[in-house]
Design a protein around this motif. Sequence first.
Motif, PDB file in Angstrom:
ATOM      1  N   CYS A 288       0.839  -1.176  -0.074  1.00 19.76           N
ATOM      2  CA  CYS A 288       0.011   0.066   0.013  1.00 19.76           C
ATOM      3  C   CYS A 288       0.861   1.287  -0.045  1.00 19.76           C
ATOM      4  O   CYS A 288       2.014   1.319   0.396  1.00 19.76           O
ATOM      5  CB  CYS A 288      -0.946   0.192   1.099  1.00 19.76           C
ATOM      6  N   ASP A 289       0.343   2.401  -0.400  1.00 22.39           N
ATOM      7  CA  ASP A 289       1.097   3.488  -0.386  1.00 22.39           C
ATOM      8  C   ASP A 289       0.512   4.586   0.747  1.00 22.39           C
ATOM      9  O   ASP A 289       1.233   5.614   0.854  1.00 22.39           O
ATOM     10  CB  ASP A 289       1.324   4.305  -1.667  1.00 22.39           C
ATOM     11  N   PHE A 290      -0.484   4.334   1.398  1.00 21.13           N
ATOM     12  CA  PHE A 290      -0.915   4.977   2.577  1.00 21.13           C
ATOM     13  C   PHE A 290      -1.464   4.091   3.583  1.00 21.13           C
ATOM     14  O   PHE A 290      -2.347   3.228   3.285  1.00 21.13           O
ATOM     15  CB  PHE A 290      -1.717   6.131   2.296  1.00 21.13           C
ATOM     16  N   VAL A 291      -1.447   4.505   4.792  1.00 21.90           N
ATOM     17  CA  VAL A 291      -2.155   4.063   5.959  1.00 21.90           C
ATOM     18  C   VAL A 291      -2.930   4.936   6.860  1.00 21.90           C
ATOM     19  O   VAL A 291      -2.602   5.918   7.118  1.00 21.90           O
ATOM     20  CB  VAL A 291      -1.316   3.396   6.865  1.00 21.90           C
ATOM     21  N   CYS A 292      -4.182   4.703   7.208  1.00 21.51           N
ATOM     22  CA  CYS A 292      -5.088   5.523   8.087  1.00 21.51           C
ATOM     23  C   CYS A 292      -5.177   4.667   8.984  1.00 21.51           C
ATOM     24  O   CYS A 292      -5.564   3.425   9.302  1.00 21.51           O
ATOM     25  CB  CYS A 292      -6.499   5.754   7.270  1.00 21.51           C
TER      26      CYS A 292
END
Length: 405
Positions: free
Chosen positions: A276-280
């Motif tokens: 993935c390229d972002f994490v929330c």
Amino acid sequence: MYDVIIIGAGPAGLSAAATTANQGLEVLVVDEYMKAGGRLLGQLYEEPDGTYWNGIKESNHLYERANQSGAEIKLGTSILNIEKSGDVWLVYTEKDTYETSHLLLATGAAESPSPVPGWTLPGVMSVGAAQVMTNVHRVKPGKRGVIIGVNPLAAVIASELQMAGVEVTALTLPQMNGLNEEAAHPKQVMNQLLHVAHMAPSALIRQGSKWMKPSIMQDLGITFYPKSGFKMWGIPVHLRKAVTEILGDEKVAAVKLATVKPNGDVIEGTEEIITCDFVCIAGGLYPLTELAAVAGCPFYLVDELGGYVPLHNERMETALDGLYVAGNITGIEGAKVAIAQGVTAGLTMASNHGVQGLKDRIEQSIEEIEQTRDNAPFHFHPDVKKGKQIVQEKWEEMMAAEQPL
């Protein structure tokens, strides 16, 4: 000197401003953000009747109402301090000091993300930050993301990201630690989700949830929960997997996911990597109460409302003369409840300022808060009504203790 000063230009503050100014009072609204609306700005979701709740449109409507009523609104203005001097509240900002006899705190809520190994990497953000980037600023937080934390707020924002063309690979639990036991325990999370299952887009989930109310059925449900998760809006929702680490050298590149036991413990050797390229991180919301604390307002810890809340009555009055609260500072709920509370606070302040004939309208507005709460499609905290009852009981105990013998 203003008749009323409102700190916070979110749904509660704007609603209160319009209500009070329409009664002929001179009103000032102060907010540190550059645009009015608060957390309402980022909201965009489908309601049970098929219509869409567009937070930007609702914010604009509330802002115009407040403007047309004659309220003065100062944005981009931070509050440094508040204090009481005699019968007057002093509100200190970076440039000026304002005075009022009636001060409303409508400061809203903040997020409380739980720490995860690797969470300092660029590309890790709170779920609310991703919502604002997408819905307010029209900037995608990334192309492919993972949301850590399975709760109603995370589910709603996941659907919003999908609508914006952002791929959400999974909603999954955080690894259990000393700070997040409730958010990482599969059964407790399932119990939370059952309160919003009627909103799920999947008929299987909606119908199946009706059989999951007994505790024994929840135990069976967690034990045999699919390894691939249940899909909602095409997004796998995992209650038996947890993120143990966020991976990357200079920015987010992947997460390490492991299968967990029904009690939340990680099963060694089950780790897998999801790119993935972002994490929330979705750790929930808590009331922003710092200014009420500075003022010396009595508090009580109410888990059903999201944390410590200032004690207040149904008229939105606190124990301090001339100080009022409305919106998420009183407990985490939806924007519609905050708007209704703003009306009650506005009418109460006008009445206490000397405007006559508002008693019946105040009582009606209190009933409308309850009706709005009852009609809410979901609650951030399932036992919110119990939480409100606790606050009312503690208020009555405090008032009784102050009465002379």
